[in-house]
Design a protein around this motif. Structure first.
Motif, PDB file in Angstrom:
ATOM      1  N   ILE A 180      16.559   9.235  -7.318  1.00 36.29           N
ATOM      2  CA  ILE A 180      16.296   7.970  -6.630  1.00 36.29           C
ATOM      3  C   ILE A 180      15.280   7.145  -7.426  1.00 36.29           C
ATOM      4  N   GLU A 181      15.609   5.880  -7.639  1.00 34.91           N
ATOM      5  CA  GLU A 181      14.690   4.957  -8.311  1.00 34.91           C
ATOM      6  C   GLU A 181      15.043   3.535  -7.894  1.00 34.91           C
ATOM      7  N   MET A 182      14.167   2.929  -7.150  1.00 37.19           N
ATOM      8  CA  MET A 182      14.398   1.553  -6.689  1.00 37.19           C
ATOM      9  C   MET A 182      13.074   0.870  -6.440  1.00 37.19           C
ATOM     10  N   GLY A 183      13.101  -0.450  -6.400  1.00 35.55           N
ATOM     11  CA  GLY A 183      11.882  -1.206  -6.165  1.00 35.55           C
ATOM     12  C   GLY A 183      11.364  -1.038  -4.753  1.00 35.55           C
ATOM     13  N   GLY A 184      10.059  -0.884  -4.619  1.00 32.59           N
ATOM     14  CA  GLY A 184       9.421  -0.783  -3.316  1.00 32.59           C
ATOM     15  C   GLY A 184       8.239  -1.713  -3.223  1.00 32.59           C
ATOM     16  N   ILE A 185       7.859  -2.084  -2.022  1.00 33.68           N
ATOM     17  CA  ILE A 185       6.745  -3.004  -1.834  1.00 33.68           C
ATOM     18  C   ILE A 185       5.995  -2.637  -0.560  1.00 33.68           C
ATOM     19  N   VAL A 186       4.686  -2.788  -0.592  1.00 35.01           N
ATOM     20  CA  VAL A 186       3.844  -2.531   0.577  1.00 35.01           C
ATOM     21  C   VAL A 186       3.741  -3.827   1.369  1.00 35.01           C
ATOM     22  N   THR A 187       4.137  -3.798   2.627  1.00 32.64           N
ATOM     23  CA  THR A 187       4.239  -5.035   3.409  1.00 32.64           C
ATOM     24  C   THR A 187       2.887  -5.687   3.668  1.00 32.64           C
ATOM     25  N   ARG A 188       1.824  -4.930   3.742  1.00 35.37           N
ATOM     26  CA  ARG A 188       0.504  -5.506   4.060  1.00 35.37           C
ATOM     27  C   ARG A 188      -0.088  -6.248   2.873  1.00 35.37           C
ATOM     28  N   THR A 189       0.070  -5.693   1.678  1.00 36.44           N
ATOM     29  CA  THR A 189      -0.580  -6.274   0.495  1.00 36.44           C
ATOM     30  C   THR A 189       0.403  -6.882  -0.495  1.00 36.44           C
ATOM     31  N   TYR A 190       1.695  -6.659  -0.262  1.00 36.02           N
ATOM     32  CA  TYR A 190       2.747  -7.095  -1.192  1.00 36.02           C
ATOM     33  C   TYR A 190       2.613  -6.442  -2.581  1.00 36.02           C
ATOM     34  N   SER A 191       1.943  -5.303  -2.620  1.00 35.31           N
ATOM     35  CA  SER A 191       1.837  -4.550  -3.872  1.00 35.31           C
ATOM     36  C   SER A 191       3.174  -3.900  -4.158  1.00 35.31           C
ATOM     37  N   ALA A 192       3.706  -4.137  -5.357  1.00 36.84           N
ATOM     38  CA  ALA A 192       5.040  -3.648  -5.704  1.00 36.84           C
ATOM     39  C   ALA A 192       4.950  -2.463  -6.654  1.00 36.84           C
ATOM     40  N   GLY A 193       5.956  -1.597  -6.595  1.00 35.86           N
ATOM     41  CA  GLY A 193       6.031  -0.455  -7.479  1.00 35.86           C
ATOM     42  C   GLY A 193       7.458   0.062  -7.513  1.00 35.86           C
ATOM     43  N   ILE A 194       7.622   1.267  -8.047  1.00 33.55           N
ATOM     44  CA  ILE A 194       8.936   1.894  -8.127  1.00 33.55           C
ATOM     45  C   ILE A 194       8.967   3.128  -7.227  1.00 33.55           C
ATOM     46  N   LEU A 195       9.909   3.133  -6.299  1.00 33.30           N
ATOM     47  CA  LEU A 195      10.112   4.307  -5.437  1.00 33.30           C
ATOM     48  C   LEU A 195      10.931   5.336  -6.194  1.00 33.30           C
ATOM     49  N   GLU A 196      10.426   6.565  -6.253  1.00 35.25           N
ATOM     50  CA  GLU A 196      11.145   7.610  -6.970  1.00 35.25           C
ATOM     51  C   GLU A 196      10.825   8.980  -6.386  1.00 35.25           C
ATOM     52  N   GLY A 197      11.833   9.868  -6.474  1.00 35.19           N
ATOM     53  CA  GLY A 197      11.627  11.231  -6.028  1.00 35.19           C
ATOM     54  C   GLY A 197      10.864  12.028  -7.065  1.00 35.19           C
ATOM     55  N   SER A 198      10.277  13.131  -6.637  1.00 40.03           N
ATOM     56  CA  SER A 198       9.480  13.964  -7.533  1.00 40.03           C
ATOM     57  C   SER A 198       9.691  15.429  -7.169  1.00 40.03           C
TER      58      SER A 198
END
Length: 280
Positions: A180-198
């Motif tokens: 899994i690898e897709m864009g993610g964002i935190v709704t409170r701060t709009y901080s973006a990153g990459i969602l990935e399994g580990s």
């Protein structure tokens, strides 16, 4: 003794009856005066009559017990059938209630995301280990399911992404799986990153939001959703909650550990997003 009376009760009763008749006749002939013979006969016949009476009372008691026992047994059987029927009605009622609630929530989601085209599917098998986390669904290419389709719950919580497709089945890599690898964002701060399994987090039921910006100020409980960047996956799908923020072992980047909202072990029915509008 009971067996003796049970086997010879009729004979003893006849003897007692004959003796009583003889005593009556003798008493009548003697003018009501009791003679020695009558006394002897009565003395002998009295315990016999008592024994016969006891045997008859015992037999009646046994008959009554057997009759009522069978009656109670029949009533118990009827009650067991009724209980089974009521339990089945309760199960059906609970299932109907669950389906109604699921439909209500799905309708709410459809009202919010009119651009989504759904295909419902049931979870037929699941595989969760330290190496993979996948689900097998009851729908495939014949129903329009395709590789890369996002799979969600009726409330819009992300389950995973379709990674294999057959004619009437498909495999879903859950949000915990390492592919899994897709864009993610935190709704409170709009901080973006990459969602990935580990691999390190899969056994704990967690995933990462990697490559966070240096100025990201996240706190435990922050909601994480899909960002939709890259136009591959829909935006706004709920992923989970931030548990903590850590620095990569290289010291170069920061990442958040995310606890998914989806309860993979209890999933029964899911919804495949076959089509959606790309938000520019």
């Amino acid at each position: 003794m009971k067996n003796f009376f049970r086997q010879n009760g009729l004979l003893l009763a006849l003897i007692a009856l004959l003796l009583s008749i003889l005593i009556g006749v003798g008493s009548a002939l003697l003018g009501g005066n009791t003679d020695p013979l009558s006394n002897v006969v009565n003395t002998v016949a009295s315990p016999i009559r008592g024994g016969v009476s006891a045997v008859m009372d015992w037999a009646e008691g046994v008959y009554t017990y057997v009759f009522h026992y069978q009656e109670l047994h029949d009533q118990l059987s009827d009650l067991q059938v009724k209980v089974s029927q009521l339990e089945e009605q309760v199960r059906q009622g609970e299932e109907a209630s669950r389906e109604n609630e699921q439909l209500r929530q799905l309708l709410q989601l459809q009202a919010k995301r009119r651009d989504f085209t759904f295909e419902s599917a049931r979870v037929t098998t699941r595989s969760t280990s330290n190496w993979e986390s996948t689900l097998t669904l009851s729908k495939g290419s014949a129903a329009g399911v395709a590789l890369g389709n996002c799979v969600i719950t009726e409330t819009g919580v992300l389950v995973g992404v379709v990674s294999q497709v057959g004619l009437n089945w498909s495999t879903v890599s859950t949000v915990l799986n390492t592919d899994i690898e897709m864009g993610g964002i935190v709704t409170r701060t709009y901080s973006a990153g990459i969602l990935e399994g580990s691999f390190d987090l899969m056994s704990q039921g967690r995933l990462k939001l990697s490559y966070l910006p240096e100025d990201a100020r996240l706190v435990s409980g922050d909601e994480v959703v899909t960002s939709g960047k890259g136009d591959v996956y829909p935006s706004g799908l709920v992923v989970g909650q931030v548990e903590g923020v850590f620095t990569d072992p290289s010291g170069m980047t920061r990442y958040a550990v995310v606890l998914p909202d989806v309860k993979l072990d209890s999933l029964v029915e899911v919804f495949v997003i076959k089509d959606f509008d790309i938000v520019e």
